[in-house]
Design an enzyme around this catalytic site. Structure first.
Site, mmCIF file in Angstrom:
data_model
loop_
_atom_site.group_PDB
_atom_site.id
_atom_site.type_symbol
_atom_site.label_atom_id
_atom_site.label_comp_id
_atom_site.label_asym_id
_atom_site.label_seq_id
_atom_site.Cartn_x
_atom_site.Cartn_y
_atom_site.Cartn_z
ATOM 1 N N LYS A 191 0.831 -1.219 0.000
ATOM 2 C CA LYS A 191 0.000 0.000 0.000
ATOM 3 C C LYS A 191 0.861 1.262 0.000
ATOM 4 O O LYS A 191 0.424 2.316 -0.471
ATOM 5 C CB LYS A 191 -0.956 0.004 1.193
ATOM 6 C CG LYS A 191 -0.281 -0.230 2.551
ATOM 7 C CD LYS A 191 -0.158 0.979 3.395
ATOM 8 C CE LYS A 191 0.838 0.789 4.512
ATOM 9 N NZ LYS A 191 0.812 1.763 5.556
ATOM 10 N N VAL A 279 12.073 7.663 7.678
ATOM 11 C CA VAL A 279 12.245 6.654 6.631
ATOM 12 C C VAL A 279 10.951 6.577 5.809
ATOM 13 O O VAL A 279 9.860 6.497 6.370
ATOM 14 C CB VAL A 279 12.526 5.259 7.258
ATOM 15 C CG1 VAL A 279 12.683 4.202 6.182
ATOM 16 C CG2 VAL A 279 13.753 5.316 8.143
#
Ligand SMILES: NC(=O)c1ccc[n+]([C@@H]2O[C@H](COP(=O)([O-])OP(=O)(O)OC[C@H]3O[C@@H](n4cnc5c(N)ncnc54)[C@H](O)[C@@H]3O)[C@@H](O)[C@H]2O)c1
Length: 333
Positions: A191, A279
């Site tokens: 996703k 990140v």
């Protein structure tokens, strides 16, 4: 309710939130972080001001060293980035007892090996320990504030799943069992690719029509690839599939969506990533998604375009998005 000892490894946004949520039921929660300053902050101020500002830690969340957190813990929650999971497992392996159940919340697929996180964990620690996966629409900043949240839980041991489902659930946090661990893990990993595309759409100033097109076509990509990899098609319309996809593509908190939004507003990949300051797992996911599509012979138009943008230096994101809209005519669902 039976009081459990639970170690949470990683005190970032997700780990701190989960530790505090699990603690609602009075369990002995041991929270560990590799970052000494974060541990010190949480010990002194009973708050993680770096990753979860404004949320006080419950009394029964103890900040512990690694060995201390693992000692006698029945459950060990891995809440580090997916790129760190293998190394983390290597670090805890010498202390692991066979009865300890590992619960992974990291979302991702390992680069190079293309392994799911549960396979990475089994590979790194051996086959003795059961592995459970929790995945779904869980924006940590919302859950941390007691906003009702539901996720999927899957794993290699039903007894452990039942106990976790009962022991972790609160008035505002519900876990739904799913037998399809592969499907649950894939939905959470893939996703992030579509979330970047949704962010680009936002950055370009497009509206709900485009966002809906991306979500539904993205779900088709995830479902086709997921089914080819052994996931059950229905899993992808559940919490860990459509549920997570919708949240990641629409939430202002989603770092992958924000990264895409920065691209849509004209930044290059490096600038967009830096601005997110965390990140961006979708960049890795795009690479592995692209490779998995090739490996399994599945056409993934959105993933392929994202790969071109984030890994092949294609910079005209408006033109890339336009190409992808043309491609709508060629695929069916
Ligand atoms: N934030 C969310 O809403 C959310 C929700 C569900 C799942 N997740 C998943 O949980 C994982 C962690 O996400 P996050 O949002 O907490 O990330 P984060 O960046 O907020 O925190 C990462 C944590 O990992 C630790 N870490 C980084 N490198 C490490 C290393 N080499 N060794 C040990 N620890 C290290 C950091 O110290 C920090 O505690 C991700 O895979 C993410 O997809 C996040």
């Amino acid at each position: 309710m039976e009081s459990l000892s639970i170690a949470v490894l990683g005190a970032g946004n997700a780990g701190t939130t989960l530790a505090n949520t699990i603690a609602v039921n009075g369990h002995d929660v041991r929270l560990w972080t590799v970052e000494d300053d974060v541990a010190e902050d949480m010990r002194s101020n009973r708050e993680n001001t770096k990753y979860l500002p404004g949320i006080g830690l419950r009394e029964n969340v103890r900040i512990c060293g690694l060995e201390e957190s693992l000692d006698g813990a029945g459950f060990i929650v891995l809440a580090v980035p997916s790129t760190v999971v293998r190394a983390m497992c290597g670090q805890i392996k010498p202390f692991l007892k066979h009865y300890q159940v590992l619960i992974n919340v990291a979302k991702g697929i390992e680069e190079d090996t293309l392994m799911l996180m549960s396979d990475v964990i089994a590979d790194a620690v051996g086959e003795d320990n059961h592995i459970i996966v929790i995945s779904g629409p869980m924006i940590a900043n919302e859950l941390a504030r007691g906003i009702p949240t539901a996720v999927a839980i899957a794993g290699t041991d039903e007894k452990a799943q039942n106990l976790i489902q009962k022991s972790f659930s609160t008035d505002f946090f519900k876990l739904y069992k799913n037998e399809d661990m592969v499907g649950v893990e894939l939905g959470g990993s893939l996703k992030n690719i579509i979330a970047i595309a949704a962010g680009i759409s936002d950055g370009l100033g497009y509206g709900s029509n485009t966002k809906s097109a991306l979500i539904t076509r993205g779900l088709a990509e995830i479902s086709h690839l997921g089914a080819a990899m052994g996931g059950r098609p229905l899993t992808f319309s559940g919490l860990s599939g459509l549920g997570d996809l919708y949240t990641t593509c629409t939430s202002k908190h989603s770092r992958n969506r924000r990264f895409g939004e920065n691209l849509g507003m004209g930044m290059n990949v490096e600038e967009a990533r830096k601005k997110v300051e965390q990140v961006v797992e979708g960049i890795f996911a795009t690479k592995v998604g692209y490779q998995l599509g090739k490996k399994h012979g599945i056409d993934l138009p959105i993933t392929n375009i994202l790969y071109g943008i984030s890994h092949e230096g294609r910079t005209d994101v408006r033109a890339e998005m336009s190409d992808f809209m043309q491609g709508f005519n060629e695929v069916h669902f």
